[in-house]
Design an enzyme around this catalytic site. Structure first.
Site, PDB file in Angstrom:
ATOM      1  N   LYS A 177       0.053   5.238   8.378  1.00 26.49           N
ATOM      2  CA  LYS A 177       0.603   5.580   7.041  1.00 26.49           C
ATOM      3  C   LYS A 177      -0.524   5.763   6.024  1.00 26.49           C
ATOM      4  O   LYS A 177      -0.550   6.736   5.279  1.00 26.49           O
ATOM      5  CB  LYS A 177       1.543   4.452   6.601  1.00 26.49           C
ATOM      6  CG  LYS A 177       1.879   4.449   5.116  1.00 26.49           C
ATOM      7  CD  LYS A 177       2.418   3.101   4.624  1.00 26.49           C
ATOM      8  CE  LYS A 177       1.540   1.944   4.841  1.00 26.49           C
ATOM      9  NZ  LYS A 177       1.259   0.994   3.819  1.00 26.49           N
ATOM     10  N   THR A 200       0.860  -1.188   0.000  1.00 29.37           N
ATOM     11  CA  THR A 200       0.000   0.000   0.000  1.00 29.37           C
ATOM     12  C   THR A 200       0.892   1.231   0.000  1.00 29.37           C
ATOM     13  O   THR A 200       1.593   1.492   0.987  1.00 29.37           O
ATOM     14  CB  THR A 200      -0.922   0.021   1.233  1.00 29.37           C
ATOM     15  OG1 THR A 200      -1.655  -1.195   1.262  1.00 29.37           O
ATOM     16  CG2 THR A 200      -1.874   1.205   1.174  1.00 29.37           C
ATOM     17  N   LYS A 214      -7.349   1.551  -2.748  1.00 31.43           N
ATOM     18  CA  LYS A 214      -6.846   0.941  -1.505  1.00 31.43           C
ATOM     19  C   LYS A 214      -6.919   1.943  -0.346  1.00 31.43           C
ATOM     20  O   LYS A 214      -7.324   1.605   0.770  1.00 31.43           O
ATOM     21  CB  LYS A 214      -5.402   0.458  -1.741  1.00 31.43           C
ATOM     22  CG  LYS A 214      -4.694  -0.066  -0.519  1.00 31.43           C
ATOM     23  CD  LYS A 214      -5.414  -1.240   0.115  1.00 31.43           C
ATOM     24  CE  LYS A 214      -4.799  -1.595   1.461  1.00 31.43           C
ATOM     25  NZ  LYS A 214      -5.641  -2.499   2.252  1.00 31.43           N
TER      26      LYS A 214
HETATM   27  P1  NAP Z   1       5.124  -6.085   7.577  1.00 28.38           P
HETATM   28  O1  NAP Z   1       4.724  -7.342   8.257  1.00 28.38           O
HETATM   29  O2  NAP Z   1       5.509  -4.905   8.380  1.00 28.38           O
HETATM   30  O3  NAP Z   1       6.287  -6.456   6.524  1.00 28.38           O
HETATM   31  C1  NAP Z   1       6.941  -5.456   5.814  1.00 28.38           C
HETATM   32  C2  NAP Z   1       7.956  -6.049   4.854  1.00 28.38           C
HETATM   33  O4  NAP Z   1       8.666  -4.963   4.224  1.00 28.38           O
HETATM   34  C3  NAP Z   1       9.031  -6.921   5.524  1.00 28.38           C
HETATM   35  O5  NAP Z   1       9.379  -7.975   4.664  1.00 28.38           O
HETATM   36  C4  NAP Z   1      10.185  -5.934   5.666  1.00 28.38           C
HETATM   37  O6  NAP Z   1      11.456  -6.550   5.741  1.00 28.38           O
HETATM   38  C5  NAP Z   1      10.079  -5.194   4.373  1.00 28.38           C
HETATM   39  N1  NAP Z   1      10.792  -3.909   4.391  1.00 28.38           N
HETATM   40  C6  NAP Z   1      10.483  -2.800   5.106  1.00 28.38           C
HETATM   41  N2  NAP Z   1      11.349  -1.812   4.830  1.00 28.38           N
HETATM   42  C7  NAP Z   1      12.230  -2.307   3.909  1.00 28.38           C
HETATM   43  C8  NAP Z   1      13.333  -1.762   3.225  1.00 28.38           C
HETATM   44  N3  NAP Z   1      13.727  -0.499   3.427  1.00 28.38           N
HETATM   45  N4  NAP Z   1      14.000  -2.554   2.344  1.00 28.38           N
HETATM   46  C9  NAP Z   1      13.610  -3.827   2.135  1.00 28.38           C
HETATM   47  N5  NAP Z   1      12.555  -4.412   2.756  1.00 28.38           N
HETATM   48  C10 NAP Z   1      11.874  -3.651   3.639  1.00 28.38           C
HETATM   49  O7  NAP Z   1       3.960  -5.560   6.635  1.00 28.38           O
HETATM   50  P2  NAP Z   1       2.687  -6.360   6.056  1.00 28.38           P
HETATM   51  O8  NAP Z   1       1.626  -6.377   7.091  1.00 28.38           O
HETATM   52  O9  NAP Z   1       3.145  -7.608   5.410  1.00 28.38           O
HETATM   53  O10 NAP Z   1       2.195  -5.290   4.963  1.00 28.38           O
HETATM   54  C11 NAP Z   1       2.900  -5.095   3.746  1.00 28.38           C
HETATM   55  C12 NAP Z   1       2.170  -4.022   2.935  1.00 28.38           C
HETATM   56  O11 NAP Z   1       0.827  -4.453   2.689  1.00 28.38           O
HETATM   57  C13 NAP Z   1       2.045  -2.666   3.639  1.00 28.38           C
HETATM   58  O12 NAP Z   1       2.117  -1.656   2.676  1.00 28.38           O
HETATM   59  C14 NAP Z   1       0.666  -2.723   4.275  1.00 28.38           C
HETATM   60  O13 NAP Z   1       0.125  -1.423   4.448  1.00 28.38           O
HETATM   61  C15 NAP Z   1      -0.098  -3.518   3.225  1.00 28.38           C
HETATM   62  N6  NAP Z   1      -1.228  -4.307   3.725  1.00 28.38           N
HETATM   63  C16 NAP Z   1      -1.145  -4.983   4.911  1.00 28.38           C
HETATM   64  C17 NAP Z   1      -2.247  -5.730   5.348  1.00 28.38           C
HETATM   65  C18 NAP Z   1      -2.226  -6.466   6.655  1.00 28.38           C
HETATM   66  O14 NAP Z   1      -3.312  -6.823   7.141  1.00 28.38           O
HETATM   67  N7  NAP Z   1      -1.100  -6.735   7.265  1.00 28.38           N
HETATM   68  C19 NAP Z   1      -3.393  -5.807   4.571  1.00 28.38           C
HETATM   69  C20 NAP Z   1      -3.419  -5.147   3.328  1.00 28.38           C
HETATM   70  C21 NAP Z   1      -2.323  -4.401   2.923  1.00 28.38           C
HETATM   71  P3  NAP Z   1      12.041  -7.029   7.171  1.00 28.38           P
HETATM   72  O15 NAP Z   1      11.442  -8.375   7.404  1.00 28.38           O
HETATM   73  O16 NAP Z   1      13.492  -7.044   6.974  1.00 28.38           O
HETATM   74  O17 NAP Z   1      11.601  -5.992   8.187  1.00 28.38           O
END
Ligand code: NAP
Length: 286
Positions: free
Chosen positions: A241, A98, A173
């Protein structure tokens, strides 16, 4: 077994179960995650591991990203050993994170200047739909790229929609996450108000969930509220965010400012890594 070789960057709460479904669906997937130990379970499930995002561009047909925010996505595209450090014309990138509509438009133009293709495809739905392969995929970009991506989306979601050009999927989104934020803040305030006036939590949740105000998200979050335990499915920091991005993209109706302020304050109180429903904890203290 699909013949498309996939690369994937970002194995957080969402990326991990999404890749599992692609492996189950017969795709060959090579993964890269900044924190390497998060790759282990997927390698055991049949994925290969890459040492850099650039490796994925060289060795895969389609490369997908599921990263925290705009900054992370830009770093993976433009940083050292990033996707664009050695362009391969014709490759397709699909960003499922997102991010702001502006970031999607920027990356789309940038990829196209290298002869590469870009599709944005943020998702509606959290960890459970990601595990079940029932996400809703909100794509923005060219029809040709969308059609190429469709077999991948079919393994990840129950529905995918091509909504328009780059930026339109991200706008959809942000719109749906505004409604999510309103829903959860409303649910939290309702339960807390009722409790203060002698109605127990379980009874109030039953009234909400059995009536016309109950919905998928009120039902999904009820167990956390009852147990007062909020392990992150969708981390609160990500909604902070998304509300900021929605505001920046022009959402200026009366509830956006108090809503953003509320989730921002909860994050400042240290609740950013907990689930978004932890807004209850902050409101309880007011
Ligand atoms: P998350 O658990 O916080 O995972 C974030 C991922 O991004 C991790 O693999 C992290 O790596 C990586 N990352 C962050 N900064 C980075 C950088 N500078 N360089 C390389 N990798 C980096 O997030 P998530 O819940 O999976 O969500 C991912 C996206 O989907 C977000 O944009 C969120 O808003 C969206 N989303 C989430 C949900 C939900 O329910 N969780 C639903 C819909 C959409 P590390 O493991 O090394 O930290």
């Amino acid at each position: 077994m699909s013949t498309l070789k996939l690369g994937w960057v970002g194995l957080g709460n969402m990326g991990n179960p999404m890749v599992k479904n692609l492996l189950k669906g017969g795709f060959e997937v090579t993964v890269f995650n900044r924190t390497k130990n998060k790759e282990q379970a997927l390698v055991e499930a049949g994925a290969s591991s890459a040492n850099s995002p650039q490796y994925l561009v060289e060795n895969c047909d389609v490369v997908l990203t599921m990263l925290s925010d705009d900054k992370a996505v830009k770093e993976v595209f433009e940083g050292a050993n990033g996707f664009l450090s050695k362009p391969y014309p014709g490759k397709l990138f699909i960003d499922m994170s997102t991010v702001s509509p502006d970031t999607s438009r920027y990356l789309s133009k940038l990829c196209s200047s290298y002869g590469m293709n870009f599709l944005e495809a943020p998702v509606s739905g959290s960890v459970k739909p990601a595990q079940d392969g029932t996400l809703i995929i909100l794509a923005g970009g060219d029809n040709e790229n969308y059609e190429k991506a469709k077999p991948i989306f079919d393994k990840l979601g129950k529905l995918s929609l091509l909504l328009g050009g780059a930026g339109v999927g991200s706008s959809a989104k942000l719109a749906i996450n505004y409604l999510l934020g309103l829903n959860l803040q409303g649910l939290a305030e309702t339960i807390l108000f009722a409790e203060k006036n002698g109605v127990n939590k379980q009874d109030m949740l039953t009234i909400v969930n059995e009536g016309a105000c109950g919905n998928g998200i009120t039902k999904l979050k009820s167990a956390s509220i009852l147990n007062n335990d909020y392990p992150a499915a969708f981390a609160l920091k990500h909604l902070v965010k998304d509300l900021r991005l929605a505001k920046e993209a022009g959402l200026n109706y009366p509830l956006i400012s108090p809503l953003s302020e509320s989730y921002n304050n909860a994050q400042k109180q240290g609740l950013g890594e907990e689930d978004v429903m932890a807004i209850m904890k902050w409101l309880e203290k007011q």
